[in-house]
Design a protein around this motif. Structure first.
Motif, PDB file in Angstrom:
ATOM      1  N   PHE A   1      61.724  73.444 -55.689  1.00  0.00           N
ATOM      2  CA  PHE A   1      62.693  73.029 -54.667  1.00  0.00           C
ATOM      3  C   PHE A   1      63.629  71.954 -55.207  1.00  0.00           C
ATOM      4  O   PHE A   1      64.826  71.948 -54.907  1.00  0.00           O
ATOM      5  CB  PHE A   1      62.001  72.511 -53.411  1.00  0.00           C
ATOM      6  CG  PHE A   1      61.397  73.569 -52.528  1.00  0.00           C
ATOM      7  CD1 PHE A   1      61.793  74.895 -52.589  1.00  0.00           C
ATOM      8  CD2 PHE A   1      60.415  73.223 -51.609  1.00  0.00           C
ATOM      9  CE1 PHE A   1      61.230  75.854 -51.761  1.00  0.00           C
ATOM     10  CE2 PHE A   1      59.845  74.186 -50.777  1.00  0.00           C
ATOM     11  CZ  PHE A   1      60.256  75.499 -50.852  1.00  0.00           C
ATOM     12  N   VAL A   2      63.096  71.041 -56.016  1.00  0.00           N
ATOM     13  CA  VAL A   2      63.927  69.981 -56.585  1.00  0.00           C
ATOM     14  C   VAL A   2      64.810  70.534 -57.700  1.00  0.00           C
ATOM     15  O   VAL A   2      66.008  70.249 -57.753  1.00  0.00           O
ATOM     16  CB  VAL A   2      63.057  68.813 -57.109  1.00  0.00           C
ATOM     17  CG1 VAL A   2      63.891  67.807 -57.894  1.00  0.00           C
ATOM     18  CG2 VAL A   2      62.345  68.124 -55.949  1.00  0.00           C
TER      19      VAL A   2
ATOM     20  N   LYS B   1      66.957  70.327 -53.255  1.00  0.00           N
ATOM     21  CA  LYS B   1      66.330  69.413 -52.311  1.00  0.00           C
ATOM     22  C   LYS B   1      66.023  68.069 -52.982  1.00  0.00           C
ATOM     23  O   LYS B   1      65.813  68.001 -54.185  1.00  0.00           O
ATOM     24  CB  LYS B   1      65.031  70.008 -51.774  1.00  0.00           C
ATOM     25  CG  LYS B   1      65.192  71.330 -51.074  1.00  0.00           C
ATOM     26  CD  LYS B   1      64.558  71.279 -49.713  1.00  0.00           C
ATOM     27  CE  LYS B   1      64.697  72.606 -49.017  1.00  0.00           C
ATOM     28  NZ  LYS B   1      65.677  72.598 -47.987  1.00  0.00           N
ATOM     29  N   SER B   2      65.994  67.021 -52.172  1.00  0.00           N
ATOM     30  CA  SER B   2      65.551  65.722 -52.678  1.00  0.00           C
ATOM     31  C   SER B   2      64.036  65.794 -52.860  1.00  0.00           C
ATOM     32  O   SER B   2      63.374  66.650 -52.260  1.00  0.00           O
ATOM     33  CB  SER B   2      65.900  64.611 -51.687  1.00  0.00           C
ATOM     34  OG  SER B   2      65.037  64.670 -50.564  1.00  0.00           O
TER      35      SER B   2
ATOM     36  N   GLU C   1      62.287  65.705 -49.467  1.00  0.00           N
ATOM     37  CA  GLU C   1      62.484  66.949 -48.719  1.00  0.00           C
ATOM     38  C   GLU C   1      61.622  68.071 -49.300  1.00  0.00           C
ATOM     39  O   GLU C   1      61.018  68.848 -48.560  1.00  0.00           O
ATOM     40  CB  GLU C   1      63.947  67.387 -48.767  1.00  0.00           C
ATOM     41  CG  GLU C   1      64.905  66.525 -48.001  1.00  0.00           C
ATOM     42  CD  GLU C   1      66.365  66.909 -48.269  1.00  0.00           C
ATOM     43  OE1 GLU C   1      67.165  66.750 -47.335  1.00  0.00           O
ATOM     44  OE2 GLU C   1      66.683  67.366 -49.392  1.00  0.00           O
ATOM     45  N   ALA C   2      61.589  68.143 -50.622  1.00  0.00           N
ATOM     46  CA  ALA C   2      60.822  69.192 -51.294  1.00  0.00           C
ATOM     47  C   ALA C   2      59.335  69.056 -50.999  1.00  0.00           C
ATOM     48  O   ALA C   2      58.656  70.052 -50.703  1.00  0.00           O
ATOM     49  CB  ALA C   2      61.069  69.145 -52.796  1.00  0.00           C
TER      50      ALA C   2
ATOM     51  N   ALA D   1      58.709  70.059 -47.355  1.00  0.00           N
ATOM     52  CA  ALA D   1      58.861  71.503 -47.153  1.00  0.00           C
ATOM     53  C   ALA D   1      57.701  72.289 -47.753  1.00  0.00           C
ATOM     54  O   ALA D   1      57.222  73.253 -47.153  1.00  0.00           O
ATOM     55  CB  ALA D   1      60.178  71.981 -47.751  1.00  0.00           C
TER      56      ALA D   1
END
Length: 167
Positions: A144-145, A150-151, A154-155, A158
Motif C-alpha cells: 500500500f505504501v 498510501k501514507s 493509512e496503509a 487499511a
C-alpha cells in the motif's frame, strides 16, 4: 502441520532440524554447512527463508525475504512504515537493507546447551511459521505504501482491518 511422530528424534542440531522440517513440507531447500535456504509460496509472494547457525555464539539467525525491493525515493516512507509495523510485533522485526533496498523479516534465537545445542521440532515450527505469518500479515501494508500511494498510517490501518462474519 508436522508432528513429533513425523520426525525420528526429539531434537536435532538447528540446521538439521530445519532441513527435516522443510523436507517434511516438501519445500524446496538448499543447504551449505551451517546455512539453509528454503522457498515457500505464501498468499502474497514466494518467500525466501534463510537460516544461519553461529555455533560460537549459540545463535540461530532466521531471515524471511518477502520479495519486496524499495527504491530510493520510497525509503523514507518505508522506514516510517517499518517503525509502525515493528510496534505490532512481539518477536522479530522488519528491516530494510540500506545497500540493496531489500526488505526482510529477521529473528534471532539463542539456543543454549552445554555441549548439546539442539532445536526441537516445535521450536523449528514456531520460528518458521511465525516468520511466514508476519510476512503474510504485513505484506499488504508495505505494498500500500510502495504502490498504493498510501501514507504508512493509512496503509497499516487499511491492511489490519479485521472482517467479521462471512459474505
Amino acid at each position: 502441520m508436522l508432528n513429533q511422530a513425523d520426525h525420528d528424534e526429539d531434537d536435532a542440531a538447528p540446521i538439521d532440524m530445519l532441513e527435516a522440517y522443510y523436507a517434511a513440507h516438501s519445500w524446496e531447500h538448499e543447504r551449505q554447512d551451517d546455512e539453509i535456504v528454503a522457498s515457500v509460496k505464501g498468499s502474497w509472494a514466494t518467500y525466501e527463508l534463510r537460516a544461519l547457525w553461529r555455533e560460537d555464539d549459540s545463535v540461530l539467525q532466521f531471515l524471511a525475504f518477502p520479495d519486496i525491493k524499495v527504491t530510493d525515493d520510497r525509503r523514507a516512507a518505508i522506514y516510517e512504515t517499518i517503525g509502525l509495523v515493528n510496534e505490532q510485533l512481539w518477536i522479530g522485526h522488519f528491516e530494510l537493507w540500506s545497500s540493496s533496498g531489500i526488505l526482510l523479516f529477521r529473528h534471532a534465537a539463542m539456543i543454549d546447551g552445554d555441549e548439546d545445542r539442539t532445536l526441537t521440532l516445535s521450536g523449528a515450527e514456531l520460528l518458521v511459521e511465525s516468520a511466514i505469518e508476519e510476512c503474510e500479515r504485513f505484506y499488504p501494508v508495505f505494498q500500500f505504501v510502495l504502490w498504493g500511494g498510501k501514507s504508512p498510517k493509512e496503509a497499516l490501518a487499511a491492511a489490519l482491518v479485521e472482517t467479521q462474519g462471512e459474505a
